[in-house]
Design an enzyme around this catalytic site. Structure first.
Site: not given
Ligand code: GDP
Ligand code: IMO
Ligand code: MG
Length: 460
Positions: A11-12, A15, A17, A38-40, A232, A332, A445
């Site tokens: 996760g994170d 995606k 972006g 999710a947090g995108h 995720q 994290r 970035g």
């Molecule tokens: P997602 O859940 O997969 O959409 O990812 P998140 O948004 O939770 O976490 C990604 C974080 O990294 C966000 O704050 C993005 O703005 C940042 N990010 C994504 N790609 C890059 C990168 O290439 N470089 C940097 N420095 N930050 C990035």
């Molecule tokens: P995005 O879409 C990272 C993790 C939680 C926990 C496990 C189960 O932003 O990548 P849940 O609340 O789904 O039952 O939690 O999964 N988790 C994530 N970790 N990115 C996420 O979403 C996640 N969604 C759930 O931290 O370990």
């Molecule tokens: Mg996220």
């Protein structure tokens, strides 16, 4: 055609972006699983948007769909829509009538179960959003679906069956008072009926509900492009991840078919892009063989902040990458890139391309490492074992790469691959070769313009 975006790790990976980046030529962006766990993040014109339910294409004005595989918290959805409107975005979001509804009681049960598990150190570290309990009720054939909200009689019937069962669970199994939780009316049929039939009215008035599979097949017949936005990641997939430290859905590419009503043939005919963070992060508990340092409360057996190996590198990466949870704000856990994990992810989803993010974050380190294989019981293995206990026993075999320094990343992103520092190129070439998959984009970035685009999937 279709492009499916899948998290290759935990996760994170960034995606949101990449959906935004490749979404310029898409018409519809569909979430196929998960909910507001999710947090995108999308960064556009210097403005940062954190989305938990609204598909990331909304920032570019694309139609968003929450597929039948999603679990939907209507409170979160309407709050998110309202706050985007306050910021001048006009999201057009449709919700599958087959999607399941997260009720406040699911959040309460998520919290209770985590508390109980924590007494024996078995908590998952969920986001507390009620995801697991909602999918449990879906599988138990006692859930409430979005379509049920449109028909007050059906809604009442569903609630009258579900709520007393959950009251009994809280009272008789957990010995707690269901009327004394953080959501006062969570177990009150009348209050739930009022609130959720109101959501039903709003969904109807705003014409937000659809038969997702039918809607999407029409979109395809019209020759339009669809992005499937996974939430995720592979290693927290309920089937292919490290159970039980997983979420309760299938973020892997197969989930895109089951969670939308579009056939696997169509999805497999399109592009499937694995999103990779150049290192690893994890929120919550469970093993992580390449972990650097640790986070108290999440890293198993880690009691005191600062006691782990390689703590300095972990802190450096966490601060440079701003690695704090989008949903919960938790620090994290950080580790080196793990190839056995990525081989597993590539096989499960059949990636046709990769996007590797956060190459800028690793800049400034003298050396960076990649885990090539694991040592387990005296053997060297190249992919992840299926049991979590075995995975926890794996020792990483690390390969060292020369680091690279910080450069003007925005200008690199405007040029081509050769503009990347040499160390970064060697690192990326290695990953691409090992996974036998081309790299489509390199993130340098958080902003839309800070990605080096090597292939545009809709233009193949
Ligand atoms: P997602 O859940 O997969 O959409 O990812 P998140 O948004 O939770 O976490 C990604 C974080 O990294 C966000 O704050 C993005 O703005 C940042 N990010 C994504 N790609 C890059 C990168 O290439 N470089 C940097 N420095 N930050 C990035
Ligand atoms: P995005 O879409 C990272 C993790 C939680 C926990 C496990 C189960 O932003 O990548 P849940 O609340 O789904 O039952 O939690 O999964 N988790 C994530 N970790 N990115 C996420 O979403 C996640 N969604 C759930 O931290 O370990
Ligand atoms: Mg996220």
């Amino acid at each position: 055609m279709t492009v499916t975006i899948v998290g290759a790790q935990l996760g994170d990976e960034g995606k949101g972006g990449i959906v935004d980046l490749f979404g310029d030529t898409a018409d519809v962006v569909v979430r196929y699983q998960g909910g507001d766990n999710a947090g995108h993040t999308v960064v556009h014109d210097g403005e940062e948007y954190k989305l938990s339910l609204v598909p990331s294409g909304a920032i570019r004005g694309k139609i968003g769909v929450l597929g039948n595989g999603c679990v939907v918290n209507l409170r979160t959805l309407f709050d998110e829509l309202d706050s985007l409107r306050d910021r001048g975005i006009e999201p057009d979001v449709r919700v599958a009538e087959r999607a399941h509804v997260i009720l406040p009681l699911h959040r309460v049960l998520d919290g209770i179960e985590e508390d109980v598990k924590s007494e024996s150190d078995q908590e998952v570290g969920t986001t507390g959003r009620g995801i697991g309990p909602t999918y449990e009720d879906k599988a138990g054939r006692r859930g409430v679906r979005v379509g049920d909200l449109l028909d007050p009689e059906v809604l009442r019937e569903r609630l009258e069956y579900l709520v007393p069962q959950k009251r009994a669970l809280v009272e008789d199994v957990y010995g707690l008072d269901p009327d004394d939780t953080e959501y006062p009316d969570a177990f009150d049929v009348e209050a739930l009926f009022e609130e959720y039939s109101d959501y039903g009215r709003r969904l109807r008035e705003e014409e937000m509900t659809v038969n997702a599979g039918h809607f999407l097949s029409q979109v395809r017949e019209d020759g339009q492009n669809i992005v499937f936005e996974g939430a995720q990641g592979t290693i927290i997939d309920i089937d292919h991840g490290n159970y039980p430290y997983v979420t309760s859905s299938n973020p892997t590419a197969g989930g895109a078919a089951a969670g939308t009503g579009i056939s696997p043939g169509v999805i497999g005919n399109g592009e499937i892009i694995g999103i990779v963070k150049a290192y690893l992060t994890r929120v919550g508990s469970g093993p992580m063989p390449t972990e650097l340092g640790g986070v108290v409360g999440d890293t198993p057996g880690y009691e005191e902040q600062g006691e782990g190996d390689n703590e300095e590198i972990a802190t450096y990466i966490r601060e440079e990458g701003d690695e704090y949870g989008t949903v919960t704000g938790r620090p994290r856990r950080v580790g080196w890139l793990d190839l056995p994990m990525l081989r597993h992810a590539t096989r499960v989803s059949g990636f046709t391309g990769l996007a590797v993010n956060h190459i800028d974050t690793l800049a400034g380190l003298d050396e960076v490492k990649i885990c090539d294989a694991y040592e387990l019981d005296g053997e060297t293995i190249e992919t992840m074992p299926s049991t979590t206990a075995q995975w926890g026993d794996c020792e990483p075999v690390l390969q060292s790469f020369e680091g690279w320094s910080d450069v003007d990343w925005a200008s690199v992103a405007e040029k081509d691959y050769d503009a990347l520092p040499e160390g970064a190129q060697a690192y990326l070439d290695y990953v691409s070769d090992e996974l036998d998959t081309p790299i489509y984009a390199v993130g340098v970035g958080p902003g839309r313009e800070e990605s080096l685009v090597l292939e545009r999937p809709f233009e193949q």
